[in-house]
Scaffold this active site. Structure first.
Site, mmCIF file in Angstrom:
data_model
loop_
_atom_site.group_PDB
_atom_site.id
_atom_site.type_symbol
_atom_site.label_atom_id
_atom_site.label_comp_id
_atom_site.label_asym_id
_atom_site.label_seq_id
_atom_site.Cartn_x
_atom_site.Cartn_y
_atom_site.Cartn_z
ATOM 1 N N HIS A 16 -23.904 1.232 -5.587
ATOM 2 C CA HIS A 16 -22.928 0.570 -4.721
ATOM 3 C C HIS A 16 -23.313 0.655 -3.246
ATOM 4 C CE1 HIS A 16 -21.549 4.525 -3.378
ATOM 5 N NE2 HIS A 16 -21.643 4.894 -4.640
ATOM 6 N N GLU A 91 -19.155 7.188 -12.015
ATOM 7 C CA GLU A 91 -19.879 8.342 -11.486
ATOM 8 C C GLU A 91 -19.471 9.608 -12.229
ATOM 9 O OE1 GLU A 91 -22.352 9.738 -10.516
ATOM 10 O OE2 GLU A 91 -22.525 9.394 -8.348
#
Length: 214
Positions: A16, A91
């Site tokens: 990201h 994550e």
């Protein structure tokens, strides 16, 4: 008789853009920080680069966490791609570390002298072995699809373990061994040839669209 050559998987692993947690130097884990304006600019710059390069993707798959999802949404919109959300690409769950700065984490949780890959992180968060297994699950799920050009938008910790799974390298004690760098909106490009069980790694930590990325 014409032999039909099996098609490979084309897999792009993208971290990201810069998030508020990155900008504040926080251990994010599954704490849900949005992108910064810089992170949005990084995503748009990458989309423009891929337009110039005539990059082709059949599907974007993203973590549901805001920083990954927003990055994926920007790119999918700019390139007119279909976006799918899958929590397996989230994550690491870093337990009570989530949202803390490194200094705060050290003060609250003194580090042991020796750690194994099986230890929890941040109380009861995912240790390296558990994260490695989830990365393998994510990779396995992807390879059960039809061969195509997949863009995966995820996170540095999880993508690092995906690379370990590709190479067949298990986590080591005390975090020894190789690690794979993914700066903000940096990506790796891989091919998998299922009829040969052969991987090639064509790019790693490519962020030439945004020079100053960490």
């Amino acid at each position: 008789m014409i032999e039909i050559k099996p098609q490979p998987f084309h897999i792009t692993l993208l971290r990201h853009g810069e998030s508020v947690g990155n900008a504040e130097s926080r251990w994010q884990g599954q704490a849900d920080f949005p992108l910064t304006d810089t992170g949005r600019a990084q995503a748009r710059a990458l989309a423009e680069r891929w337009k110039v390069d005539s990059a082709k993707f059949d599907l974007v798959i993203a973590s549901p966490l805001l920083r990954a999802r927003e990055t994926a949404e920007i790119i999918a919109q700019e390139l007119s791609l279909t976006l799918e959300i899958d929590p397996v690409w989230m994550e690491r769950d870093n337990g009570e570390y989530a949202g803390l700065t490194p200094t705060e984490a050290r003060q609250k949780f003194p580090q042991p002298i020796f750690t194994t890959p099986y230890d929890f992180v941040g109380g009861k968060g995912e240790g390296d072995w558990e994260l490695f297994l989830r990365a393998g699950q994510a990779l396995h799920g992807l390879l059960r699809r039809e061969p195509a050009r997949y863009l995966i938008v995820s996170h540095g910790g999880l993508l690092n373990q995906v690379m370990h799974a590709v190479l067949g390298v298990a986590p080591q004690a005390n975090k020894a061994g190789a690690s794979f760098r993914f700066g903000n909106t940096a990506f790796a490009q891989l091919k998998y040839f299922p009829h040969q069980h052969r991987w090639t790694i064509d790019r790693l930590n490519d962020h030439s669209h945004w020079k100053n990325t960490d």
